[in-house]
Design a protein around this motif. Structure first.
Motif, PDB file in Angstrom:
ATOM      1  N   ALA A  69       9.865   7.688 -10.617  1.00  0.00           N
ATOM      2  CA  ALA A  69       9.983   7.035  -9.314  1.00  0.00           C
ATOM      3  C   ALA A  69       8.847   7.462  -8.396  1.00  0.00           C
ATOM      4  CB  ALA A  69      11.337   7.361  -8.683  1.00  0.00           C
ATOM      5  N   LEU A  70       8.495   8.752  -8.442  1.00  0.00           N
ATOM      6  CA  LEU A  70       7.400   9.248  -7.613  1.00  0.00           C
ATOM      7  C   LEU A  70       6.078   8.586  -8.010  1.00  0.00           C
ATOM      8  CD1 LEU A  70       6.174  11.180  -5.545  1.00  0.00           C
ATOM      9  CD2 LEU A  70       6.124  12.942  -7.349  1.00  0.00           C
ATOM     10  N   LYS A  71       5.812   8.508  -9.324  1.00  0.00           N
ATOM     11  CA  LYS A  71       4.585   7.858  -9.791  1.00  0.00           C
ATOM     12  C   LYS A  71       4.561   6.388  -9.378  1.00  0.00           C
ATOM     13  CE  LYS A  71       3.772  10.812 -13.849  1.00  0.00           C
ATOM     14  NZ  LYS A  71       3.720  10.842 -15.333  1.00  0.00           N
ATOM     15  N   ASP A  72       5.728   5.743  -9.491  1.00  0.00           N
ATOM     16  CA  ASP A  72       5.848   4.338  -9.103  1.00  0.00           C
ATOM     17  C   ASP A  72       5.487   4.159  -7.629  1.00  0.00           C
ATOM     18  OD1 ASP A  72       6.525   1.681  -8.886  1.00  0.00           O
ATOM     19  OD2 ASP A  72       8.682   1.991  -9.071  1.00  0.00           O
ATOM     20  N   GLU A  73       6.021   5.051  -6.790  1.00  0.00           N
ATOM     21  CA  GLU A  73       5.774   4.928  -5.354  1.00  0.00           C
ATOM     22  C   GLU A  73       4.309   5.193  -5.014  1.00  0.00           C
ATOM     23  OE1 GLU A  73       7.838   6.307  -1.174  1.00  0.00           O
ATOM     24  OE2 GLU A  73       8.915   6.323  -3.067  1.00  0.00           O
ATOM     25  N   MET A  74       3.700   6.192  -5.651  1.00  0.00           N
ATOM     26  CA  MET A  74       2.296   6.489  -5.382  1.00  0.00           C
ATOM     27  C   MET A  74       1.387   5.358  -5.860  1.00  0.00           C
ATOM     28  SD  MET A  74       2.312   9.218  -3.661  1.00  0.00           S
ATOM     29  CE  MET A  74       3.847   8.531  -2.993  1.00  0.00           C
ATOM     30  N   ARG A  75       1.738   4.767  -7.000  1.00  0.00           N
ATOM     31  CA  ARG A  75       0.961   3.627  -7.509  1.00  0.00           C
ATOM     32  C   ARG A  75       1.069   2.451  -6.551  1.00  0.00           C
ATOM     33  NH1 ARG A  75       2.974   3.614 -12.292  1.00  0.00           N
ATOM     34  NH2 ARG A  75       4.594   2.056 -11.920  1.00  0.00           N
ATOM     35  N   THR A  76       2.255   2.258  -5.977  1.00  0.00           N
ATOM     36  CA  THR A  76       2.458   1.156  -5.044  1.00  0.00           C
ATOM     37  C   THR A  76       1.630   1.349  -3.773  1.00  0.00           C
ATOM     38  OG1 THR A  76       4.700   0.819  -5.879  1.00  0.00           O
ATOM     39  CG2 THR A  76       4.202  -0.095  -3.711  1.00  0.00           C
ATOM     40  N   VAL A  77       1.517   2.585  -3.312  1.00  0.00           N
ATOM     41  CA  VAL A  77       0.727   2.873  -2.115  1.00  0.00           C
ATOM     42  C   VAL A  77      -0.712   2.419  -2.294  1.00  0.00           C
ATOM     43  CG1 VAL A  77      -0.248   4.734  -0.728  1.00  0.00           C
ATOM     44  CG2 VAL A  77       2.178   4.774  -1.326  1.00  0.00           C
ATOM     45  N   HIS A  78      -1.258   2.615  -3.493  1.00  0.00           N
ATOM     46  CA  HIS A  78      -2.676   2.325  -3.730  1.00  0.00           C
ATOM     47  C   HIS A  78      -2.936   0.878  -4.128  1.00  0.00           C
ATOM     48  CE1 HIS A  78      -4.281   6.360  -3.232  1.00  0.00           C
ATOM     49  NE2 HIS A  78      -3.233   6.828  -3.892  1.00  0.00           N
ATOM     50  N   SER A  79      -2.042   0.288  -4.939  1.00  0.00           N
ATOM     51  CA  SER A  79      -2.376  -1.025  -5.507  1.00  0.00           C
ATOM     52  C   SER A  79      -1.245  -2.043  -5.459  1.00  0.00           C
ATOM     53  CB  SER A  79      -2.830  -0.851  -6.964  1.00  0.00           C
ATOM     54  OG  SER A  79      -1.825  -0.204  -7.729  1.00  0.00           O
ATOM     55  N   GLY A  80      -0.175  -1.768  -4.727  1.00  0.00           N
ATOM     56  CA  GLY A  80       0.951  -2.689  -4.728  1.00  0.00           C
ATOM     57  C   GLY A  80       1.789  -2.515  -5.984  1.00  0.00           C
ATOM     58  N   PRO A 104       2.292 -10.344  -8.671  1.00  0.00           N
ATOM     59  CA  PRO A 104       1.571 -10.814  -9.856  1.00  0.00           C
ATOM     60  C   PRO A 104       1.103  -9.711 -10.799  1.00  0.00           C
ATOM     61  CG  PRO A 104       0.237 -11.059  -7.866  1.00  0.00           C
ATOM     62  CD  PRO A 104       1.609 -10.702  -7.419  1.00  0.00           C
ATOM     63  N   ASN A 105       1.082  -8.461 -10.353  1.00  0.00           N
ATOM     64  CA  ASN A 105       0.674  -7.368 -11.234  1.00  0.00           C
ATOM     65  C   ASN A 105       1.840  -6.781 -12.034  1.00  0.00           C
ATOM     66  OD1 ASN A 105      -2.052  -7.468 -10.478  1.00  0.00           O
ATOM     67  ND2 ASN A 105      -1.663  -6.193  -8.674  1.00  0.00           N
ATOM     68  N   ASP A 154      18.486   7.253  -4.347  1.00  0.00           N
ATOM     69  CA  ASP A 154      18.190   7.149  -2.921  1.00  0.00           C
ATOM     70  C   ASP A 154      17.062   8.125  -2.584  1.00  0.00           C
ATOM     71  OD1 ASP A 154      18.278   6.488  -0.263  1.00  0.00           O
ATOM     72  OD2 ASP A 154      20.001   7.783   0.192  1.00  0.00           O
ATOM     73  N   PRO A 155      15.845   7.620  -2.290  1.00  0.00           N
ATOM     74  CA  PRO A 155      15.543   6.184  -2.158  1.00  0.00           C
ATOM     75  C   PRO A 155      15.331   5.527  -3.512  1.00  0.00           C
ATOM     76  CG  PRO A 155      13.574   7.467  -1.769  1.00  0.00           C
ATOM     77  CD  PRO A 155      14.689   8.468  -1.945  1.00  0.00           C
ATOM     78  N   GLN A 156      15.500   4.212  -3.545  1.00  0.00           N
ATOM     79  CA  GLN A 156      15.272   3.443  -4.761  1.00  0.00           C
ATOM     80  C   GLN A 156      13.764   3.318  -4.990  1.00  0.00           C
ATOM     81  OE1 GLN A 156      15.977   2.625  -7.823  1.00  0.00           O
ATOM     82  NE2 GLN A 156      17.959   1.795  -7.149  1.00  0.00           N
ATOM     83  N   THR A 157      13.343   3.146  -6.243  1.00  0.00           N
ATOM     84  CA  THR A 157      11.916   2.975  -6.511  1.00  0.00           C
ATOM     85  C   THR A 157      11.447   1.665  -5.883  1.00  0.00           C
ATOM     86  OG1 THR A 157      12.131   1.721  -8.566  1.00  0.00           O
ATOM     87  CG2 THR A 157      12.254   4.120  -8.738  1.00  0.00           C
ATOM     88  N   PRO A 158      10.170   1.569  -5.483  1.00  0.00           N
ATOM     89  CA  PRO A 158       9.677   0.325  -4.876  1.00  0.00           C
ATOM     90  C   PRO A 158       9.853  -0.894  -5.779  1.00  0.00           C
ATOM     91  CG  PRO A 158       8.124   2.106  -4.482  1.00  0.00           C
ATOM     92  CD  PRO A 158       9.151   2.643  -5.431  1.00  0.00           C
ATOM     93  N   VAL A 159       9.627  -0.721  -7.087  1.00  0.00           N
ATOM     94  CA  VAL A 159       9.756  -1.856  -8.005  1.00  0.00           C
ATOM     95  C   VAL A 159      11.197  -2.344  -8.054  1.00  0.00           C
ATOM     96  CG1 VAL A 159       9.670  -2.543 -10.434  1.00  0.00           C
ATOM     97  CG2 VAL A 159       7.754  -1.300  -9.425  1.00  0.00           C
TER      98      VAL A 159
END
Length: 296
Positions: free
Chosen positions: A76-87, A116-117, A274-279
């Motif tokens: 979840a942490l990796k998911d959130e950090m990836r979202t910060v940089h590239s959506g 789309p990614n 909680d919190p849920q992953t961005p995806v």
């Protein structure tokens, strides 16, 4: 440590050192060494060993629960950090009960258009397999029944109500009826889903409520196989309305089943976090929008 925990989870899921090594894309000796190092670090034996994998020790089972939480949080942490940089990006694995497959594109099409990614992998699974897959981190989410059997600790997003239809060929004795009752199905040559499917347990439940017990001559875990047998003209089936609607334009008849007109809730489930992953939060938001459209 995280890599070792992931290997341990894979071993618990696969129950075989060789298969777990393949899942982790390492050699079997590397995986065995990682498990022993994890045991040394934690100071407990995790795995019963013999000539082959013989299960987890009681301590191993407790460590597995922690490992799934820790690895889930790290993902979840990796998911959130990836979202910060590239959506939003990555692959989303969704288990789907067979009866919900006809409508799953109503969820995935707008989700992938908005993001789309993202890639989506859809896997046909029983309701029990979906729950197990989410718990073992092999699935990210599932489309399943929400109101018929216990779900445990998951987040639920209701999508739609499933109704049932008697699906038959035009030559069926009941083909011209506006409605049929559950009790009338006792004399019909039925093909149904296998008993490990929750839809079959639902059908059996409603038949039992009117004192009917049926032994179908054909069973399958595939809805398409059921429809193929119905199209032969030798069988009929009980299927969800959304599945029936896909084939009524091909000469088949879909007749409402009443007394009672049964209904069951289908929705999206994800691991409770909680919190849920961005995806997964984005997927849940899309599911809520779909539910609102379906209610209109």
């Amino acid at each position: 440590m995280i890599d070792k925990l992931e290997m341990f989870i894979a071993l618990a899921n696969e129950r075989h050192f060789g298969r777990a090594a393949e899942v982790c894309r390492v050699t079997q000796p590397s995986l065995s060494s990682a498990i022993r190092q994890l045991e040394d670090q934690l100071g407990v034996q995790l795995v019963f060993r013999g000539s082959r994998f013989q299960g987890l020790t009681p301590e191993g089972q407790r460590v597995l629960d922690w490992a799934r939480r820790i690895v889930g949080d790290m993902r979840a942490l990796k998911d959130e950090m990836r979202t910060v940089h590239s959506g939003l990006s990555g692959n989303l694995r969704i288990g789907v009960i067979p009866t919900a497959l006809p409508m799953v594109a109503d969820l995935t099409a707008p989700f992938t258009a908005r993001h789309p990614n993202m890639r989506v992998t859809l896997l046909s699974r029983t309701s029990a397999e979906i729950l197990a897959g989410i718990e073992s981190l092999e699935l990210d989410a599932g489309l399943t029944y929400l109101d018929n059997e216990p779900l445990g600790r998951v987040t639920q997003t209701p999508l739609y109500t499933e109704f049932y239809r008697y699906l038959c060929a035009p030559n069926s004795p009941l083909a011209d009826r506006a409605q049929v009752t559950w009790s009338e199905l006792i004399h019909e040559p039925l093909c149904l889903l296998t008993s490990d499917m929750q839809n079959r347990r639902i059908v059996n439940q409603h038949l039992a409520e009117v004192g009917v017990r049926i032994s179908p001559t054909v069973e399958s875990n595939s809805s398409i196989a059921l429809v193929a047998h119905v199209k032969s003209g030798l069988w009929a089936s009980v299927v969800p309305m959304k599945l029936a609607e896909m084939f009524t334009g091909q000469g088949l008849k879909a007749i409402p089943i009443v007394e009672p007109e049964a209904e069951h809730l289908v929705g999206l489930i994800t691991a409770k976090r909680d919190p849920q992953t961005p995806v997964l939060q984005a997927l849940m938001d899309e599911a809520a929008k779909l539910a609102a459209r379906l209610r209109q």
